[in-house]
Design a protein around this motif. Structure first.
Motif, PDB file in Angstrom:
ATOM      1  N   ASP A  13       0.829  -1.200   0.000  1.00  0.00           N
ATOM      2  CA  ASP A  13       0.000   0.000   0.000  1.00  0.00           C
ATOM      3  C   ASP A  13       0.869   1.258   0.000  1.00  0.00           C
ATOM      4  O   ASP A  13       1.550   1.545   0.980  1.00  0.00           O
ATOM      5  N   ALA A  14       0.859   1.984  -1.102  1.00  0.00           N
ATOM      6  CA  ALA A  14       1.666   3.200  -1.220  1.00  0.00           C
ATOM      7  C   ALA A  14       0.996   4.402  -0.574  1.00  0.00           C
ATOM      8  O   ALA A  14       1.667   5.358  -0.192  1.00  0.00           O
ATOM      9  N   ALA A  15      -0.324   4.366  -0.440  1.00  0.00           N
ATOM     10  CA  ALA A  15      -1.055   5.514   0.100  1.00  0.00           C
ATOM     11  C   ALA A  15      -0.591   5.858   1.511  1.00  0.00           C
ATOM     12  O   ALA A  15      -0.581   7.036   1.891  1.00  0.00           O
ATOM     13  N   GLN A  16      -0.205   4.860   2.288  1.00  0.00           N
ATOM     14  CA  GLN A  16       0.264   5.133   3.647  1.00  0.00           C
ATOM     15  C   GLN A  16       1.523   6.001   3.645  1.00  0.00           C
ATOM     16  O   GLN A  16       1.826   6.666   4.629  1.00  0.00           O
ATOM     17  N   HIS A  17       2.243   5.997   2.530  1.00  0.00           N
ATOM     18  CA  HIS A  17       3.452   6.822   2.403  1.00  0.00           C
ATOM     19  C   HIS A  17       3.188   8.074   1.560  1.00  0.00           C
ATOM     20  O   HIS A  17       4.121   8.791   1.203  1.00  0.00           O
ATOM     21  N   HIS A  18       1.931   8.285   1.213  1.00  0.00           N
ATOM     22  CA  HIS A  18       1.473   9.486   0.521  1.00  0.00           C
ATOM     23  C   HIS A  18       2.032   9.619  -0.904  1.00  0.00           C
ATOM     24  O   HIS A  18       2.514  10.675  -1.309  1.00  0.00           O
ATOM     25  N   PHE A  19       1.986   8.498  -1.663  1.00  0.00           N
ATOM     26  CA  PHE A  19       2.326   8.571  -3.072  1.00  0.00           C
ATOM     27  C   PHE A  19       1.527   7.514  -3.832  1.00  0.00           C
ATOM     28  O   PHE A  19       0.954   6.604  -3.250  1.00  0.00           O
ATOM     29  N   THR A  20       1.486   7.660  -5.146  1.00  0.00           N
ATOM     30  CA  THR A  20       0.828   6.724  -6.045  1.00  0.00           C
ATOM     31  C   THR A  20       1.916   5.896  -6.725  1.00  0.00           C
ATOM     32  O   THR A  20       2.924   6.460  -7.169  1.00  0.00           O
ATOM     33  N   PRO A  21       1.733   4.571  -6.839  1.00  0.00           N
ATOM     34  CA  PRO A  21       2.777   3.749  -7.448  1.00  0.00           C
ATOM     35  C   PRO A  21       3.135   4.170  -8.873  1.00  0.00           C
ATOM     36  O   PRO A  21       4.292   4.134  -9.255  1.00  0.00           O
ATOM     37  N   LEU A  29       3.727   6.295 -18.975  1.00  0.00           N
ATOM     38  CA  LEU A  29       3.621   5.723 -17.641  1.00  0.00           C
ATOM     39  C   LEU A  29       4.816   6.204 -16.843  1.00  0.00           C
ATOM     40  O   LEU A  29       5.961   5.988 -17.241  1.00  0.00           O
ATOM     41  N   TYR A  30       4.540   6.855 -15.720  1.00  0.00           N
ATOM     42  CA  TYR A  30       5.577   7.313 -14.798  1.00  0.00           C
ATOM     43  C   TYR A  30       5.487   6.445 -13.546  1.00  0.00           C
ATOM     44  O   TYR A  30       4.451   6.442 -12.869  1.00  0.00           O
ATOM     45  N   VAL A  31       6.545   5.702 -13.251  1.00  0.00           N
ATOM     46  CA  VAL A  31       6.546   4.798 -12.108  1.00  0.00           C
ATOM     47  C   VAL A  31       7.335   5.427 -10.966  1.00  0.00           C
ATOM     48  O   VAL A  31       8.500   5.788 -11.129  1.00  0.00           O
ATOM     49  N   SER A  32       6.672   5.550  -9.810  1.00  0.00           N
ATOM     50  CA  SER A  32       7.349   6.025  -8.598  1.00  0.00           C
ATOM     51  C   SER A  32       8.457   5.059  -8.224  1.00  0.00           C
ATOM     52  O   SER A  32       8.425   3.879  -8.589  1.00  0.00           O
ATOM     53  N   GLY A  33       9.416   5.548  -7.470  1.00  0.00           N
ATOM     54  CA  GLY A  33      10.526   4.709  -7.045  1.00  0.00           C
ATOM     55  C   GLY A  33      10.054   3.443  -6.369  1.00  0.00           C
ATOM     56  O   GLY A  33       9.308   3.482  -5.399  1.00  0.00           O
ATOM     57  N   GLN A  34      10.469   2.310  -6.917  1.00  0.00           N
ATOM     58  CA  GLN A  34      10.117   1.004  -6.366  1.00  0.00           C
ATOM     59  C   GLN A  34      11.319   0.453  -5.607  1.00  0.00           C
ATOM     60  O   GLN A  34      12.454   0.535  -6.072  1.00  0.00           O
TER      61      GLN A  34
END
Length: 133
Positions: A13-21, A29-34
């Motif tokens: 769950d990325a929402a708990q860290h305040h970002f969208t995957p 497509l822009y992918v947040s840091g995984q």
């Protein structure tokens, strides 16, 4: 500009860290840091190789959710903790993930730390997608 959040099952769950995957915007497509976490948010190991493999598996999950694969990636940005010591381990996995030309554009940055003490690698990618997603 159109913008759509990509939040497939199989990722922590990325929402708990305040970002969208990932976000699709205007055909990209822009992918947040995984990082190297499983779907429960647990790190898969304490070494660069295992975390890099898992981070790329997470990237693949996001790509599959928009009918793309690693071969569609055009840009990779990698953040590697203690890059002088860890680059070869990181790069050995990177070469497995992208074995053939044309390779994506790639920027590898060495950092002292990431968001916490546990992650050793963070990977962002960009890939073209269909406009009508």
């Amino acid at each position: 500009m159109t913008r759509r959040a990509i939040e497939p099952a199989g990722l922590a769950d990325a929402a708990q860290h305040h970002f969208t995957p990932a976000i699709v915007a205007d055909g990209t497509l822009y992918v947040s840091g995984q990082v190297g976490t499983d779907d429960e948010g647990e790190y898969v190991g304490d070494d660069v190789r295992s975390q890099t493999r898992q981070a790329f598996e997470n990237v693949e999950t996001l790509l599959r959710s928009v009918d793309r694969g690693l071969g569609d990636v055009v840009k990779v940005t990698s953040y590697v903790v203690d890059i002088a010591d860890n680059y070869e381990a990181f790069h050995s996995v990177y070469r497995e993930v992208f074995p053939e030309r044309p390779f994506p554009c790639h920027t590898a940055l060495g950092v002292d730390s990431l968001a916490s003490e546990t992650p050793l690698v963070e990977i962002e990618v960009e890939a073209p997608v269909d406009e009508d997603l």
